[in-house]
Design a protein around this motif. Structure first.
Motif, PDB file in Angstrom:
ATOM      1  N   CYS A 119      44.399  36.582  38.459  1.00 32.88           N
ATOM      2  CA  CYS A 119      44.802  37.699  39.318  1.00 32.88           C
ATOM      3  C   CYS A 119      44.583  39.048  38.643  1.00 32.88           C
ATOM      4  CB  CYS A 119      46.260  37.548  39.727  1.00 32.88           C
ATOM      5  SG  CYS A 119      47.382  37.327  38.320  1.00 32.88           S
ATOM      6  N   THR A 120      44.459  39.064  37.318  1.00 34.65           N
ATOM      7  CA  THR A 120      44.291  40.326  36.598  1.00 34.65           C
ATOM      8  C   THR A 120      42.953  40.440  35.869  1.00 34.65           C
ATOM      9  OG1 THR A 120      45.364  39.477  34.599  1.00 34.65           O
ATOM     10  CG2 THR A 120      46.774  40.564  36.215  1.00 34.65           C
ATOM     11  N   ILE A 121      42.239  39.349  35.701  1.00 32.54           N
ATOM     12  CA  ILE A 121      40.943  39.397  35.017  1.00 32.54           C
ATOM     13  C   ILE A 121      39.966  40.192  35.885  1.00 32.54           C
ATOM     14  CG2 ILE A 121      38.977  37.958  34.306  1.00 32.54           C
ATOM     15  CD1 ILE A 121      41.094  35.835  33.461  1.00 32.54           C
ATOM     16  N   PRO A 122      39.310  41.221  35.332  1.00 35.09           N
ATOM     17  CA  PRO A 122      38.472  42.099  36.167  1.00 35.09           C
ATOM     18  C   PRO A 122      37.395  41.377  36.962  1.00 35.09           C
ATOM     19  CG  PRO A 122      38.872  43.122  34.035  1.00 35.09           C
ATOM     20  CD  PRO A 122      39.441  41.728  33.957  1.00 35.09           C
ATOM     21  N   ASP A 123      36.718  40.396  36.356  1.00 33.71           N
ATOM     22  CA  ASP A 123      35.657  39.659  37.050  1.00 33.71           C
ATOM     23  C   ASP A 123      35.992  38.170  37.024  1.00 33.71           C
ATOM     24  OD1 ASP A 123      33.367  38.485  38.051  1.00 33.71           O
ATOM     25  OD2 ASP A 123      31.985  39.718  36.882  1.00 33.71           O
ATOM     26  N   PRO A 124      36.805  37.702  37.981  1.00 32.78           N
ATOM     27  CA  PRO A 124      37.236  36.298  37.949  1.00 32.78           C
ATOM     28  C   PRO A 124      36.078  35.315  38.092  1.00 32.78           C
ATOM     29  CG  PRO A 124      37.881  37.326  40.019  1.00 32.78           C
ATOM     30  CD  PRO A 124      37.372  38.421  39.139  1.00 32.78           C
ATOM     31  N   ALA A 125      35.034  35.685  38.830  1.00 30.16           N
ATOM     32  CA  ALA A 125      33.886  34.783  38.979  1.00 30.16           C
ATOM     33  C   ALA A 125      33.206  34.564  37.630  1.00 30.16           C
ATOM     34  CB  ALA A 125      32.896  35.345  39.995  1.00 30.16           C
ATOM     35  N   ALA A 126      33.070  35.633  36.846  1.00 35.80           N
ATOM     36  CA  ALA A 126      32.478  35.503  35.516  1.00 35.80           C
ATOM     37  C   ALA A 126      33.346  34.620  34.622  1.00 35.80           C
ATOM     38  CB  ALA A 126      32.297  36.879  34.878  1.00 35.80           C
ATOM     39  N   ALA A 127      34.667  34.801  34.708  1.00 34.94           N
ATOM     40  CA  ALA A 127      35.579  34.000  33.895  1.00 34.94           C
ATOM     41  C   ALA A 127      35.489  32.520  34.264  1.00 34.94           C
ATOM     42  CB  ALA A 127      37.006  34.503  34.055  1.00 34.94           C
ATOM     43  N   ILE A 128      35.436  32.222  35.553  1.00 31.91           N
ATOM     44  CA  ILE A 128      35.330  30.829  35.997  1.00 31.91           C
ATOM     45  C   ILE A 128      33.985  30.240  35.560  1.00 31.91           C
ATOM     46  CG2 ILE A 128      35.142  29.359  38.047  1.00 31.91           C
ATOM     47  CD1 ILE A 128      37.321  31.205  39.300  1.00 31.91           C
ATOM     48  N   GLY A 129      32.940  31.048  35.610  1.00 35.90           N
ATOM     49  CA  GLY A 129      31.641  30.592  35.118  1.00 35.90           C
ATOM     50  C   GLY A 129      31.692  30.234  33.644  1.00 35.90           C
ATOM     51  N   GLU A 130      32.398  31.034  32.864  1.00 31.38           N
ATOM     52  CA  GLU A 130      32.560  30.745  31.434  1.00 31.38           C
ATOM     53  C   GLU A 130      33.402  29.484  31.218  1.00 31.38           C
ATOM     54  OE1 GLU A 130      31.616  32.842  28.109  1.00 31.38           O
ATOM     55  OE2 GLU A 130      30.224  32.089  29.611  1.00 31.38           O
ATOM     56  N   MET A 131      34.420  29.306  32.022  1.00 33.78           N
ATOM     57  CA  MET A 131      35.235  28.094  31.920  1.00 33.78           C
ATOM     58  C   MET A 131      34.383  26.858  32.185  1.00 33.78           C
ATOM     59  SD  MET A 131      38.688  29.381  33.899  1.00 33.78           S
ATOM     60  CE  MET A 131      39.372  31.016  33.568  1.00 33.78           C
ATOM     61  N   ARG A 132      33.522  26.960  33.179  1.00 34.91           N
ATOM     62  CA  ARG A 132      32.622  25.845  33.492  1.00 34.91           C
ATOM     63  C   ARG A 132      31.665  25.565  32.332  1.00 34.91           C
ATOM     64  NH1 ARG A 132      27.901  23.873  35.648  1.00 34.91           N
ATOM     65  NH2 ARG A 132      28.107  22.508  37.490  1.00 34.91           N
ATOM     66  N   ARG A 133      31.146  26.628  31.751  1.00 35.89           N
ATOM     67  CA  ARG A 133      30.180  26.474  30.650  1.00 35.89           C
ATOM     68  C   ARG A 133      30.779  25.717  29.472  1.00 35.89           C
ATOM     69  NH1 ARG A 133      29.322  28.813  25.971  1.00 35.89           N
ATOM     70  NH2 ARG A 133      30.845  30.508  26.273  1.00 35.89           N
ATOM     71  N   VAL A 134      32.030  26.035  29.114  1.00 36.69           N
ATOM     72  CA  VAL A 134      32.607  25.424  27.908  1.00 36.69           C
ATOM     73  C   VAL A 134      33.207  24.043  28.163  1.00 36.69           C
ATOM     74  CG1 VAL A 134      33.021  27.687  26.875  1.00 36.69           C
ATOM     75  CG2 VAL A 134      34.884  26.553  28.126  1.00 36.69           C
ATOM     76  N   LEU A 135      33.261  23.619  29.424  1.00 34.60           N
ATOM     77  CA  LEU A 135      33.751  22.275  29.739  1.00 34.60           C
ATOM     78  C   LEU A 135      32.651  21.232  29.552  1.00 34.60           C
ATOM     79  CD1 LEU A 135      35.898  22.707  32.983  1.00 34.60           C
ATOM     80  CD2 LEU A 135      36.672  21.655  30.839  1.00 34.60           C
ATOM     81  N   VAL A 136      33.054  20.050  29.091  1.00 32.26           N
ATOM     82  CA  VAL A 136      32.127  18.922  29.057  1.00 32.26           C
ATOM     83  C   VAL A 136      31.862  18.469  30.493  1.00 32.26           C
ATOM     84  CG1 VAL A 136      32.947  18.133  26.801  1.00 32.26           C
ATOM     85  CG2 VAL A 136      34.010  17.220  28.889  1.00 32.26           C
TER      86      VAL A 136
END
Length: 208
Positions: A119-136
């Motif tokens: 809710c506070t992260i400026p670019d939530p789509a970018a953050a979710i993309g990064e979460m996906r990247r670091v997941l197996v």
């Protein structure tokens, strides 16, 4: 503050808020998000990355055998998380970091958790993309957040509140993370929407 970025403004805000955060959030969290942290902890497995770990309020709920890493934008919040981990006797790898630019290799974690922070992260789509990247492949994404209500009068009040909170601290009340999770290519396993649709829990899987 002239020239201040959204990230630096948030870091400054949360550094100031850190000493009183737990006391201020406790009652609100019990009323609005009761059971949410337990829900996240019950689904976390293996190597867990918590994005925006804050003061570490999820730490008591993770499985004993989980290997926890936490990142946080605010050094002051991180200090409280470190103290909580010490009090719990829990080994946790804590580091300062930005959710939109995670400093981890691809496929480093089995579970990524983010609670009350997209809710506070400026670019939530970018953050979710990064979460996906670091997941197996096959890894779990677990989210808990407040979102825009399904009830129009409440949503209207949330929109009005955002006229203050977005400029002040970048906090959004009418965002919804589920479409961003779906757009990032996750497979949705569970979705729970509670409290007149203002709270959402998401359990999603990165396809193998």
């Amino acid at each position: 503050m002239t020239g201040e970025t959204a990230i630096s403004r948030q870091r400054r805000f949360w550094d100031r808020a850190a000493p009183s955060y737990d006391r201020q959030i406790a009652l609100f969290e019990k009323i609005q998000f009761g059971g949410g942290r337990e829900w996240l902890g019950a689904r976390a497995r293996g190597r867990v990355l918590e994005v925006a770990i804050g003061t570490g309020r999820n730490l008591p709920h993770y499985p004993a055998d989980a290997e926890i890493t936490g990142i946080e934008l605010s050094p002051a919040m991180l200090g409280f998380a470190e103290q909580r981990a010490t009090d719990l006797g829990r080994a946790v790898n804590l580091r300062e970091g930005d959710a939109e630019r995670l400093s981890f290799a691809d496929a480093s974690f089995d579970t990524v958790v983010c609670a009350l922070s997209l809710c506070t992260i400026p670019d939530p789509a970018a953050a979710i993309g990064e979460m996906r990247r670091v997941l197996v492949p096959g890894g779990r994404l677990l989210l808990l957040d407040h979102i825009g209500s399904t009830w129009p009068p409440i949503r209207a009040a949330q929109w009005l509140l955002e006229r203050i909170t977005i400029p002040a601290v970048g906090e959004h009340f009418t965002r919804r993370q589920l479409p961003l999770v779906e757009a990032a290519g996750f497979r949705i396993v569970e979705v729970e929407r509670l409290k007149a649709g203002t709270v959402e829990r998401i359990h999603a899987i990165k396809p193998a």
